[in-house]
Write an enzyme that holds these catalytic residues in place. Structure first.
Site, PDB file in Angstrom:
ATOM      1  N   PHE A   1      82.690 -80.600 -14.158  1.00  0.00           N
ATOM      2  CA  PHE A   1      83.862 -80.340 -13.291  1.00  0.00           C
ATOM      3  C   PHE A   1      82.429 -80.611 -11.916  1.00  0.00           C
ATOM      4  O   PHE A   1      81.625 -80.767 -11.623  1.00  0.00           O
ATOM      5  CB  PHE A   1      84.446 -79.113 -12.848  1.00  0.00           C
ATOM      6  CG  PHE A   1      85.307 -78.262 -14.059  1.00  0.00           C
ATOM      7  CD1 PHE A   1      86.474 -78.576 -13.420  1.00  0.00           C
ATOM      8  CD2 PHE A   1      84.766 -77.223 -14.859  1.00  0.00           C
ATOM      9  CE1 PHE A   1      87.142 -77.978 -15.090  1.00  0.00           C
ATOM     10  CE2 PHE A   1      85.414 -76.991 -15.903  1.00  0.00           C
ATOM     11  CZ  PHE A   1      87.082 -76.959 -15.331  1.00  0.00           C
ATOM     12  N   ASP A   2      83.063 -81.421 -11.196  1.00  0.00           N
ATOM     13  CA  ASP A   2      83.129 -81.819  -9.454  1.00  0.00           C
ATOM     14  C   ASP A   2      83.073 -79.881  -9.376  1.00  0.00           C
ATOM     15  O   ASP A   2      84.017 -79.570  -9.590  1.00  0.00           O
ATOM     16  CB  ASP A   2      83.814 -82.412  -9.039  1.00  0.00           C
ATOM     17  CG  ASP A   2      83.015 -82.426  -7.763  1.00  0.00           C
ATOM     18  OD1 ASP A   2      81.702 -82.500  -7.101  1.00  0.00           O
ATOM     19  OD2 ASP A   2      83.757 -82.963  -5.904  1.00  0.00           O
ATOM     20  N   LYS A   3      82.419 -79.448  -7.542  1.00  0.00           N
ATOM     21  CA  LYS A   3      82.904 -78.310  -7.204  1.00  0.00           C
ATOM     22  C   LYS A   3      83.770 -78.697  -6.640  1.00  0.00           C
ATOM     23  O   LYS A   3      85.000 -77.715  -6.145  1.00  0.00           O
ATOM     24  CB  LYS A   3      81.561 -78.068  -6.296  1.00  0.00           C
ATOM     25  CG  LYS A   3      81.456 -76.441  -5.769  1.00  0.00           C
ATOM     26  CD  LYS A   3      80.161 -75.869  -5.505  1.00  0.00           C
ATOM     27  CE  LYS A   3      80.101 -76.711  -4.567  1.00  0.00           C
ATOM     28  NZ  LYS A   3      81.082 -76.201  -3.221  1.00  0.00           N
TER      29      LYS A   3
ATOM     30  N   THR B   1      87.671 -79.189  -6.243  1.00  0.00           N
ATOM     31  CA  THR B   1      88.016 -79.003  -7.318  1.00  0.00           C
ATOM     32  C   THR B   1      87.606 -77.489  -8.032  1.00  0.00           C
ATOM     33  O   THR B   1      89.047 -76.942  -8.251  1.00  0.00           O
ATOM     34  CB  THR B   1      87.191 -79.402  -8.384  1.00  0.00           C
ATOM     35  OG1 THR B   1      87.402 -81.312  -7.933  1.00  0.00           O
ATOM     36  CG2 THR B   1      88.024 -80.117 -10.023  1.00  0.00           C
TER      37      THR B   1
END
Length: 502
Positions: A306-308, A311
């Site tokens: 995951f990107d933060k 997201t």
């Protein structure tokens, strides 16, 4: 288009034949009913024969052959109604697929239509409008406020403020100074700026997105239907069972009944309809699926990266805290800052105004507001000059006072944005704004665990402290912080070497 018209024609013939046959039965003319049922089945048989021949020439064989045998046997054995029902199921399923494809194309076309068609190019000290396709590397373009950046390039004016949410998902506009790169597809959220072209329209970032959409619209799904995987076994087994039923009963119609029951119309139709409908549903949620292979690969996934920002988190700024200077009141700082920000359309301004309303503050109307795009603004409230903006704008070349230095450090630790508020040039407080976890993120993480995802990793450019806090809150398996884009690519490749990775 020809095949689509043919499919609609076949289903129309099948429906008309069944309707005509039913009417003939109702009026006591079974012979006319048989003719109507047969007439509606034969064109579908012909179309299916052509389809099967194509598949065989391409080295494929599927369970469609059972439908062909069923319809043909029904006609030969004098049971045209059974053949007409199978014909309607088969042709109707193909039309359902066409409808789903049309819906998917409509949902995806909006992104393609957003691509700019015209660019404003400098030529001999004047601006001319030219087709984006005619823009060459080295050309100098003017991008007006509110326009989409047509091609990739670098900023030639002092500063440009752009909204890159269509490309990155980040909702907060970013500032790009002279010499910095700007990607096509970005929205000019500030004042007019000039751009030196570094890539043609066909090679620019947004063109890549358009190509992705086009391939998603036109690509044939490479999945193999479950029934087709066992067609070489399923077809002879069905024929053998039909033959056994005939031998055991002495009635050839029993064999036909077996073949009609074995015709896997739901299996024939379920995969393509489900795939296309899934692509359409994903498109409405902002997700582009490039093809059936990508969709099927999700079922094998072991790891998710995951990107933060945008997201796992909301991706928009929320007021985190108000830091007041010694002797100042936090509500006064927010009141003045929110009152002034009412005059701005910036994303941060909206967040500050909403925070003021949420605290029940009665905002005042600012006068003679002057905005420096991307940095802040200033105006008059109750006869005093109020400024709100970045530390560079408010402090200039002066060193920040101790309380402001602490607020700036705190904002840095928490990956927050800081807006200083000043009265008559004297800083009185700071507003810290930061992203927050999406409300549904914990539930999504739990669902992914339940769906069989074994490893979840967050890869972000944020500082380790802020990233670790979110990773701990979500019980992620690993957190990779302080990563530039190339580091993120390396992280993906490392995980892919070990397991199927999303």
């Amino acid at each position: 288009m020809f095949e689509r018209i043919l499919r609609w024609s076949l289903v129309a013939i099948a429906v008309a034949g069944l309707a005509a046959g039913g009417a003939a039965h109702a009026f006591g003319r079974p012979e006319w009913a048989g003719i109507a049922f047969t007439a509606s089945t034969v064109p579908v048989i012909a179309g299916l024969v052509v389809s099967i021949i194509r598949d065989v020439l391409a080295g494929r064989i599927g369970v469609d052959a059972i439908a062909l045998v069923s319809m043909s046997a029904a006609i030969v054995l004098g049971e045209p109604l059974a053949g007409a029902v199978v014909a309607l199921m088969y042709s109707g399923g193909n039309v359902l697929e066409d409808i789903a494809v049309a819906r998917a194309e409509h949902d995806l076309r909006a992104l393609v239509d957003r691509a700019p068609r015209i660019a404003h190019r400098w030529h001999d000290d004047r601006i001319e409008d030219v087709a984006v396709a005619d823009v060459a590397i080295g050309d100098r373009l003017m991008v007006r406020a509110g326009e989409i950046v047509p091609v990739d390039g670098v900023v030639e004016t002092a500063i440009a403020v752009v909204d890159e949410s269509a490309l990155t998902g980040e909702p907060i506009p970013v500032s790009r100074r002279r010499g910095m790169a700007i990607l096509s597809g970005s929205l000019n959220a500030g004042e007019t700026f000039e751009l030196s072209v570094t890539a043609t329209a066909g090679e620019s970032t947004y063109a890549g997105i358009v190509k992705l959409v086009t391939s998603a619209q036109t690509a044939k799904a490479p999945f193999v239907r479950l029934a087709d995987r066992y067609a070489l076994i399923f077809l002879p087994v069905s024929l053998a069972v039909a033959a056994a039923a005939w031998l055991a009963s002495g009635d050839l119609i029993r064999a036909l009944a077996v073949m009609v029951a074995a015709t896997p119309c739901p299996l024939i139709l379920a995969a393509p309809v489900a795939f296309i409908a899934g692509v359409a549903q994903a498109a409405r949620s902002g997700i582009l699926v490039k093809g059936g292979g990508k969709l099927e690969a999700l079922a094998r996934a072991h790891t998710v990266l995951f990107d933060k920002t945008g997201t796992l988190t909301v991706g928009g700024a929320r007021l985190l805290s108000v830091e007041a200077a010694p002797g100042e009141d936090a509500d006064t700082v927010l009141l003045l800052g929110a009152s002034l920000e009412q005059a701005s359309h910036h994303v941060l301004a909206h967040a500050i105004v909403e925070a003021g309303h949420a605290r029940g503050l009665k905002l005042k109307v600012p006068e003679r507001v002057r905005e420096t795009m991307g940095s802040g603004l200033a105006g008059i409230i109750d006869g005093r000059r109020i400024s709100a903006g970045s530390p560079d704008l408010i402090l200039g070349s002066h060193a920040p006072p101790p309380w402001a230095a602490r607020a700036i450090r705190r904002a840095s630790w928490r990956s927050a944005l800081i807006v200083l508020v000043a009265v008559d040039g004297r800083p009185i407080g700071a507003l810290l704004l930061a992203d927050e976890l999406r409300a549904d993120t914990p539930r999504a993480i739990r669902w992914l665990r339940e769906a069989g995802i074994a490893r979840m990793v967050m890869v972000t450019g944020d500082r380790a402290a802020a990233a670790q806090a979110i990773g701990a809150a979500l019980d992620l398996d690993a957190v990779l912080a302080d990563r530039v884009p190339s580091d993120k690519v390396d992280a993906v490749r490392s995980e892919q070497r070990l397991h199927p990775t999303i």
